[in-house]
Scaffold this active site. Structure first.
Site, short mmCIF file in Angstrom:
data_model
loop_
_atom_site.label_atom_id
_atom_site.label_comp_id
_atom_site.label_asym_id
_atom_site.label_seq_id
_atom_site.Cartn_x
_atom_site.Cartn_y
_atom_site.Cartn_z
N GLN A 1 0.89 -1.17 0.00
CA GLN A 1 0.00 0.00 0.00
C GLN A 1 0.92 1.22 0.00
O GLN A 1 2.14 1.07 0.13
CB GLN A 1 -0.91 0.00 1.24
CG GLN A 1 -2.28 -0.61 1.00
CD GLN A 1 -3.27 -0.34 2.12
OE1 GLN A 1 -2.90 -0.10 3.26
NE2 GLN A 1 -4.55 -0.38 1.79
N ARG B 1 -8.38 -10.98 -6.41
CA ARG B 1 -8.11 -10.76 -4.98
C ARG B 1 -8.88 -11.80 -4.17
O ARG B 1 -10.10 -11.90 -4.32
CB ARG B 1 -8.61 -9.35 -4.56
CG ARG B 1 -7.81 -8.19 -5.06
CD ARG B 1 -8.53 -6.89 -4.80
NE ARG B 1 -9.84 -6.89 -5.46
CZ ARG B 1 -10.90 -6.18 -5.05
NH1 ARG B 1 -10.82 -5.42 -3.98
NH2 ARG B 1 -12.04 -6.22 -5.71
N ASP C 1 -9.08 1.88 -3.86
CA ASP C 1 -9.77 0.79 -4.55
C ASP C 1 -11.27 0.99 -4.34
O ASP C 1 -11.75 0.75 -3.25
CB ASP C 1 -9.30 -0.59 -4.05
CG ASP C 1 -9.07 -0.66 -2.54
OD1 ASP C 1 -8.80 0.36 -1.90
OD2 ASP C 1 -9.18 -1.77 -2.01
N GLU D 1 -15.48 5.37 7.94
CA GLU D 1 -14.27 5.30 7.10
C GLU D 1 -14.24 6.40 6.05
O GLU D 1 -13.18 6.79 5.58
CB GLU D 1 -14.16 3.94 6.42
CG GLU D 1 -15.34 3.64 5.50
CD GLU D 1 -15.08 2.45 4.57
OE1 GLU D 1 -16.05 1.99 3.96
OE2 GLU D 1 -13.94 2.00 4.48
O1 LIG Z 1 -11.85 -5.78 0.77
C1 LIG Z 1 -11.78 -4.85 -0.26
C2 LIG Z 1 -10.56 -3.96 -0.11
O2 LIG Z 1 -10.59 -3.41 1.19
C3 LIG Z 1 -9.48 -2.64 1.59
O3 LIG Z 1 -9.52 -1.33 1.04
C4 LIG Z 1 -10.23 -0.35 1.74
O4 LIG Z 1 -10.05 -0.41 3.16
C5 LIG Z 1 -8.70 -0.30 3.64
C6 LIG Z 1 -8.75 -0.35 5.14
O5 LIG Z 1 -9.35 0.78 5.68
C7 LIG Z 1 -8.03 0.98 3.11
O6 LIG Z 1 -6.66 0.91 3.39
C8 LIG Z 1 -8.23 1.12 1.60
O7 LIG Z 1 -7.75 2.38 1.20
C9 LIG Z 1 -9.71 1.00 1.27
O8 LIG Z 1 -9.94 1.20 -0.10
C10 LIG Z 1 -8.14 -3.30 1.27
O9 LIG Z 1 -7.06 -2.42 1.52
C11 LIG Z 1 -8.10 -3.75 -0.16
O10 LIG Z 1 -6.87 -4.35 -0.45
C12 LIG Z 1 -9.25 -4.71 -0.37
O11 LIG Z 1 -9.20 -5.21 -1.65
#
Ligand SMILES: OC[C@H]1O[C@H](O[C@H]2O[C@H](CO)[C@@H](O)[C@H](O)[C@H]2O)[C@H](O)[C@@H](O)[C@@H]1O
Length: 498
Positions: free
Chosen positions: A153, A216, A252, A449
């Protein structure tokens, strides 16, 4: 159907029937309600240095940390193959809701909130978990599950160390771990940097680029469906890689990663092409980290290494300026690697170089002024939070959603430019955001969030899952804003604004 589930999920599902899985997830992670002895979760934030409304709200936020704290149980260490959790030694803070494991870039804003709550031991432990992962895997994975091991990330570990060291002056901790910070940044330099051509000249900048070409695991059926529009296996694999690269970006998903036939942003996720984009924010994060490494090595009197990172920072500053800055619009834009042209559209990420200070000193004020003008041109001050983009796509990182990290990036970017108008806009934006978060909290008794920038106090929506509450990074970043803008007296510790 063959290959319906990825191997990681299959392994867990096959070994354990549903009821046992539930039991396992119950015992694999447990909440910790008491923090380390040197932690002081009542926090200096809640001390009487600010208006009572601010103090009351901060106290409520600080009280959420124990609800979001987790520690991995001994079972996972004893039988790591039977769990999808990555076993890390120290307690950590999860985002909340469906996100029951740690997340990499969420932790950066969480850590700011922890330090402002005077919870330095927890903060230290979280950094050490990440240090362990870089030592073991060579990079920090997206989150704390083995199925996140094929992507990262946005890189923020060096910046987390900066905040921690600035708060504690613990240079011994830094000295022992600096080689690992270096290792992480080398991962980004070796694996994510690509050649960019602009006006016939070549430059180097980074993009998101997962090395895996399968769906994923956590959103397997969604990805199968998205990529099913393609006829060949090769096209489908490209599509999966771009989805995973989109997840690596943290955005995402968003129209920023989608290109129509003329290279314009699109709302159709099946056209995702994350790797084709050179993102402003990723390169700003890297610049800020390179510069920080230079400062760290200078403090540690390792002058050769300091020079190496100084050169990298200078290179990135020049490339960000030449490739991403648009003098006509007075802002930075993502760059299309295929058509060799900027993507001239509003995005909250466009302001990241101002926040990262990737600007020559003598240009800072002017850049702040231009950024302020750009915000006004798009009427952003009318919203209740800076929206991610101005495209309504139904994706969660598009209009009208506003996410907390980018409020802080834009606001502190404007603030530190030194331009007066930019600073008064920054303050107005901070007020609106804090107000909207507080209103939502009053009504729902939770933090979210993301929020809807069209309606004050309204949580966001869209994307592939329902709105989640908790919420780690929202709490951390709002603490940073309140600490900066709503303070009445000087503080004991040095501030950690960014
Ligand atoms: O499960 C779907 C996706 O969820 C995450 O992304 C979202 O939540 C995260 C945690 O708060 C955040 O870091 C991210 O910016 C959000 O879009 C996860 O990081 C993804 O990999 C996953 O596919």
């Amino acid at each position: 159907m063959k290959n319906k589930y990825p191997t990681e999920v299959l392994r867990e599902e096959k070994r354990y029937p549903i009821t046992v899985i539930h039991l396992i997830s119950f015992t694999a992670l447990f909440k910790i309600t008491t923090f380390s002895l040197t932690d002081n979760p009542d926090g200096q934030l809640a001390a009487p240095r600010r208006p009572s409304w601010g103090r009351n709200f901060l106290k409520k936020l600080i009280a959420i940390w124990p609800q979001l704290s987790r520690k991995i149980s001994q079972h996972v260490f004893d039988q790591p193959d039977t769990f999808s959790l990555i076993p890390v030694k120290n307690a950590f803070i999860i985002p909340g809701g469906r996100f029951k494991e740690f997340y990499y870039w969420d932790s950066y804003w969480i850590l700011k909130g922890l330090l402002l709550s005077d919870m330095k031991e927890t903060a230290k432990g979280i950094i050490d978990n990440f240090i362990y992962m870089v030592s073991t895997y060579g990079f920090v994975p997206n989150g704390g599950r083995i199925y996140y091991l094929n992507r990262s990330q946005p890189p923020v570990l060096t910046l987390m160390m900066k905040d921690y060291v600035q708060y504690t002056n613990d240079f011994v901790f830094l000295a022992k771990r600096i080689d690992v910070l270096e290792k992480e940044l080398q991962f980004w330099l070796k694996k994510r940097v690509t050649k960019v051509v602009k006006d016939g000249e070549s430059y180097h900048l980074a993009h998101f680029d997962s090395e895996s070409d399968t769906p994923r695991p956590e959103s397997y059926l969604e990805d199968l469906e998205t990529c099913s529009v393609y006829n060949t296996t090769e096209q489908q694999h490209e599509c999966y890689t771009d989805l995973k690269s989109g997840a690596e970006s943290g955005w995402d998903f968003t129209s920023r990663w989608i290109f129509d036939y003329e290279g314009e942003p699109d709302t159709d996720l099946t056209k995702i092409s994350t790797r084709r984009n050179i993102p402003v924010d990723l390169n700003a994060f890297l610049y800020k980290s390179f510069r920080q490494m230079q400062y760290f090595y200078l403090i540690l009197r390792r002058h050769d290494e300091a020079k190496y990172w100084q050169d990298k920072a200078e290179e990135w500053k020049i490339n960000i300026e030449k490739v991403l800055y648009n003098t006509e619009d007075g802002i930075w834009y993502d760059y299309d690697l295929k058509l060799n042209k900027p993507r001239r559209h509003f995005a909250a990420s466009n302001f990241a170089p101002l926040w990262a200070n990737a600007i020559d000193e003598d240009l800072k004020k002017e850049r702040g002024q231009n950024a302020a003008r750009y915000l006004k041109k798009y009427g952003i001050l009318e919203f209740h939070g800076i929206p991610s983009t101005l495209f309504t796509s139904g994706l969660q990182w598009d209009f009208p959603n506003a996410w907390s990290p980018y409020q802080n990036i834009v606001i502190f970017g404007l603030e530190r430019s030194g331009d007066q108008e930019a600073q008064s806009i920054a303050k107005a934006l901070a007020h609106k955001w804090v107000q909207s978060n507080m209103r939502a909290f009053d009504e729902n008794k939770v933090m979210f969030e993301k929020y809807n920038s069209l309606i004050s106090g309204q949580f966001g929506g869209g994307g592939e899952y329902h709105i989640q509450s908790g919420f780690g990074w929202t709490n951390g970043s709002i603490m940073e804003l309140i600490d900066y803008y709503f303070r009445v007296k000087s503080r004991k510790h040095r501030p950690i604004y960014d």
